[in-house]
Write a protein that holds these residues in place. Structure first.
Motif, PDB file in Angstrom:
ATOM      1  N   GLU A  88       0.829  -1.208   0.000  1.00 34.26           N
ATOM      2  CA  GLU A  88       0.000   0.000   0.000  1.00 34.26           C
ATOM      3  C   GLU A  88       0.864   1.260   0.000  1.00 34.26           C
ATOM      4  O   GLU A  88       0.590   2.218  -0.740  1.00 34.26           O
ATOM      5  N   HIS A  89       1.907   1.270   0.829  1.00 38.11           N
ATOM      6  CA  HIS A  89       2.793   2.430   0.896  1.00 38.11           C
ATOM      7  C   HIS A  89       3.492   2.651  -0.440  1.00 38.11           C
ATOM      8  O   HIS A  89       3.622   3.805  -0.901  1.00 38.11           O
ATOM      9  N   GLN A  92       1.006   4.226  -2.821  1.00 34.06           N
ATOM     10  CA  GLN A  92       0.671   5.609  -2.494  1.00 34.06           C
ATOM     11  C   GLN A  92       1.815   6.573  -2.815  1.00 34.06           C
ATOM     12  O   GLN A  92       1.577   7.720  -3.201  1.00 34.06           O
TER      13      GLN A  92
END
Length: 269
Positions: A88-89, A92
């Protein structure tokens, strides 16, 4: 019994710490048994880097059983982030590049396993005043060409610290760090036989047909391993498939989606 390098035998005789990295899989079990055959249990530490929901249920307990069998202390370590948080990081912060780790860039191994394990080993060695550490891993030549090219025993210059004598007369002991692959030349058949001869049972995922056991879904896993992971760990699979769909990047380096590989559709979030 495989050949044991003289450097490793000397380390054992001189009281080195043997840190066995244990994922809960067959190779970890065989590695611990190999070390037990010539190292006093008081010099062995078994460590498991838990991946939370991303690892097969029972993997941690299996690793603990391996430690108990050889009479060694057991330690569990965990990274500050989870696998899905890492993906996810990445999405993003850098949506233009692949969100998932790959066989060429295995940040899952380095960030979630290797680094937390090494940090824990170094703390333990310092607390117990070990000046030589043997980092034990269950990598085997049969698994891949890359692993086949690895040496059985090497000195890690990155993790070795030279002794220092300061001007005030204070002396700081150094630390020698060896990387050791005790079952590098064993076949899968011999590994399972070694485990059986010791009276141990391998993780149940092998009975389901898995080739690898650690992560529920592994970027290195074959199609059947992914299918097993998805069928027997549905909620985890759905989280992976949904994140794959949202990022637009495939989990598998084959560039096929998880539903394409497993035949199990992704549910709507």
């Amino acid at each position: 019994m495989t050949h044991i390098p003289d450097q490793i035998l000397r380390a054992a005789d001189q009281g080195a710490l043997f840190a066995v990295n244990d994922s809960g899989g067959k190779d970890s079990a065989a590695s611990g048994l190999a070390i037990k055959s010539f190292v006093d249990p008081s010099q062995i530490l078994v460590l498991h880097a838990t991946l939370g929901e991303s690892e097969w249920p029972g993997a941690l307990e299996q690793a603990r059983t391996h430690a108990e069998h050889i009479g060694a202390p057991f330690m569990v370590v965990q990274a500050k982030k989870t696998f899905l948080e890492m993906v996810e990081h990445r999405f993003q912060t850098r949506p233009e590049v692949a969100s998932w780790p790959s066989p060429a860039i295995r940040t899952c191994t380095s960030d979630l396993k290797s680094q937390p394990l090494k940090s824990a080993i170094k703390r333990y060695a310092k607390e117990h005043e070990y000046t030589t550490v043997v980092n034990v891993m269950g990598l085997r030549a049969e698994e891949s060409q890359r692993r086949a090219s690895k040496e059985t025993c090497v000195l890690s210059e990155r993790d070795t610290i030279k002794p220092k004598l300061y001007k005030n007369g204070h002396y700081e002991r150094g630390r020698e760090w060896l990387e050791y692959l005790p079952i590098h030349d064993l076949t899968t058949e011999v590994v399972f036989g070694t485990i059986a001869d010791a009276g141990l049972a391998p993780h149940y995922a092998y009975s389901l047909g898995n080739e690898r056991v650690s992560c529920v879904l592994c970027i290195m896993g074959c199609r059947s391993d992914l299918q097993n992971g998805a069928r027997h760990n549905s909620s985890v699979y759905q989280k992976y498939a949904q994140l794959e769909e949202r990022t637009g990047w495939t989990f598998s380096p084959s560039r096929k989606t998880l539903p394409e590989l497993t035949g199990i559709p992704v549910e709507s979030c």
